[in-house]
Design an enzyme around this catalytic site. Structure first.
Site, PDB file in Angstrom:
ATOM      1  N   HIS A 126     -11.446  25.279   6.588  1.00  0.00           N
ATOM      2  CA  HIS A 126     -10.569  27.170   6.656  1.00  0.00           C
ATOM      3  C   HIS A 126     -11.014  27.612   5.436  1.00  0.00           C
ATOM      4  CE1 HIS A 126      -8.501  27.407   9.787  1.00  0.00           C
ATOM      5  NE2 HIS A 126      -7.372  26.215   9.875  1.00  0.00           N
ATOM      6  N   ASP A 175       4.540 -13.876  11.736  1.00  0.00           N
ATOM      7  CA  ASP A 175       2.751 -14.728  11.250  1.00  0.00           C
ATOM      8  C   ASP A 175       2.421 -12.949  11.407  1.00  0.00           C
ATOM      9  OD1 ASP A 175       1.028 -15.950  11.625  1.00  0.00           O
ATOM     10  OD2 ASP A 175       1.579 -17.689  12.466  1.00  0.00           O
ATOM     11  N   GLU A 189       0.497  -1.345  -0.274  1.00  0.00           N
ATOM     12  CA  GLU A 189       0.068  -0.005  -0.143  1.00  0.00           C
ATOM     13  C   GLU A 189       0.710   1.161   0.144  1.00  0.00           C
ATOM     14  OE1 GLU A 189      -3.113  -0.616   2.948  1.00  0.00           O
ATOM     15  OE2 GLU A 189      -3.594   1.938   2.860  1.00  0.00           O
ATOM     16  N   LYS A 227      -7.137  -0.681  11.710  1.00  0.00           N
ATOM     17  CA  LYS A 227      -6.913  -0.850  10.293  1.00  0.00           C
ATOM     18  C   LYS A 227      -5.412   0.339  10.066  1.00  0.00           C
ATOM     19  CE  LYS A 227      -5.486  -1.538   5.703  1.00  0.00           C
ATOM     20  NZ  LYS A 227      -5.152  -0.423   4.861  1.00  0.00           N
TER      21      LYS A 227
END
Ligand code: NAD
Length: 430
Positions: free
Chosen positions: A375, A277, A83, A261
């Site tokens: 903003h 693992d 990712e 996550k």
């Protein structure tokens, strides 16, 4: 001929032969097959010994997060992840944490639980006492099967027992509390649980079914904390924004799942890079997040007396430096060397710091994006007013500019003219 996945003796073939069979089945090109079989740093035979039915490898990018200062020591963090943005975000957060001394960590020690499920016990509460009275004997039996672990100062250190109700009546669950030292410990603990099971059957008069490690490693907790100076992270508003984002996760498991996550983006990447693992780590983290009965965030945020943001994380991390792929995977070994960690607990504590950094980075991005939008909305109203908008046209022009992401005086004037034309009587449909 019909394609079939029933391939007898597939496991007996060489990796190349298996790949040929898969190539034919799936219609892979020569190029696709050769991509799968390019094993990089690993030899085909090595991969073949690690798992079953091997045909090749699946490479994942390996990056290094920089700037980590943990307990006064500098670390480079190898991260294996597909990712984008994760490694950059961790490095960025670690840079911001440095200003106030980086991360400080601690832990409970490397204890795992081995579970022994005893069924059909007539008097489970009494059997529980029998087991607890036999504690020393049970521990001796468990330790006798792993003299290496004992030599390193580990081994079975305690025995606990619990009665649990099931749809088929009560069961007794015996826990072996095992100090795993530098091993993740699953094989070590499972072997101990299997070893003492017959003795426990005899002592309780029950029948043992499962004998297996628990991944809810609540005796192997890693803790990290860091102070983020408010000036370093964008000011008081950002501090408040991050605390609000955390509080959202605290009360809403739908948000907490994604909050956690984000933590695991960092932690899983280090887990994979060090050959540990990933499933054990994920299972432990999420089970621990729900240990109170409500799924909660694994980090917490608050403001200190100076108005700076303080972030903390507490997470079970059953990682090892010996055993499993940590020892057999050459890239994992090199990554452990890059990290420079000397014990599994040091690795776990470093990983907790990475998880905190990752989560902080995500919350900061989310919170500042929200602040930024706020903003922009204010700013766009001012631009609309300067362009001559009045009354309800102020919001109309402002919203259109924000939507188009063109908050500019020239665009405000154009939009104003356009809206005026549309609302003039001549333009109205009868
Ligand atoms: P292992 O059995 O390969 O190695 C651990 C052993 O190494 C110890 O029992 C000890 O005898 C020896 N050892 C040498 N030096 C040591 C030191 N300094 N500290 C501690 N032990 C030392 O590996 P393991 O850690 O028992 O098991 C890990 C593997 O088990 C992983 O591959 C994991 O994927 C797998 N696994 C996980 C689960 C689960 O999580 N539920 C279940 C089964 C298997």
């Amino acid at each position: 001929m019909e394609k079939t996945s029933r391939i007898s003796g597939f496991y007996r073939l060489s990796p190349q032969e298996r790949l040929n069979a898969v190539k034919e089945f799936a219609g892979l090109s020569d190029e696709e097959a050769s991509i799968i079989s390019s094993t990089g740093a690993l030899k085909y035979e090595q991969v073949d010994r690690m798992v079953e039915n091997v045909i090749g490898v699946m490479p994942i990018p390996l990056g290094v997060a920089v700037n980590f200062l943990i307990n006064g020591k500098d670390y480079l963090i190898p991260m294996a992840i597909e990712e984008p943005s994760v490694i950059a975000a961790a490095s960025n957060a670690a840079r911001m944490a440095r200003e106030k001394g980086g991360f400080r960590t601690s832990s409970t020690g490397p204890f795992m639980r081995g579970l022994i499920q005893v069924t059909g016990v007539k008097d489970p509460y009494s059997a529980r006492f029998v087991v607890l009275a036999e504690k020393e004997k049970i521990m001796d039996m468990a330790n006798a099967v792993d003299p290496v672990l004992v030599k390193f100062g580990g081994g079975c250190k305690d025995v606990e027992a619990y009665v649990k109700d099931t749809p088929h009546g009560p069961i007794l669950v015996v826990h072996l509390i095992v100090d795993c030292r530098d091993a993740m410990g699953a094989n070590a603990v499972n072997t101990m649980a299997e070893t003492v099971a017959p003795y426990i059957e005899k002592a309780t008069g029950g029948r043992v079914y499962l004998r297996i490690i628990s991944n809810l490693a609540d005796r192997r907790l890693m803790r990290a904390r860091a102070v983020f100076a408010k000036e370093a992270i964008g000011g008081e508003e950002v501090v408040d924004g991050i605390i609000k984002a955390y509080e959202f996760a605290l009360v809403d498991p739908y948000r907490a799942a994604t909050h956690n996550k984000g933590i695991m983006n960092g932690i899983s990447a280090v887990t994979l890079a060090t050959g540990n693992d990933t499933r054990a780590i994920e299972a432990g983290a999420h089970a621990y997040a729900a240990i109170t009965g409500t799924y909660r965030p694994l980090t917490a945020y608050e403001k200190n007396a100076d108005g700076d943001l303080v972030g903390t994380i507490e997470i079970p991390l059953a990682v090892g430096l010996v055993g499993g792929a940590t020892a057999s995977h050459p890239t994992a070994r090199a990554n452990v060397k890059i990290l420079g960690v000397k014990t599994a607990t040091e690795l776990g504590e470093v990983m907790a710091a990475v998880g905190l950094a990752q989560n902080f980075a995500a919350l900061r991005a989310l919170a500042t994006e929200g602040i930024q939008r706020g903003h922009m909305q204010l700013h766009s109203r001012n631009v609309a007013i300067q362009a001559g908008a009045t009354g309800e046209l102020i919001d109309k022009v402002a919203e259109a500019m924000v939507r188009e992401k063109k908050v500019r005086a020239d665009r405000a004037k154009e939009l104003l003219e356009q809206f005026k034309r549309q609302s003039s009587p001549g333009m109205r449909t009868p």
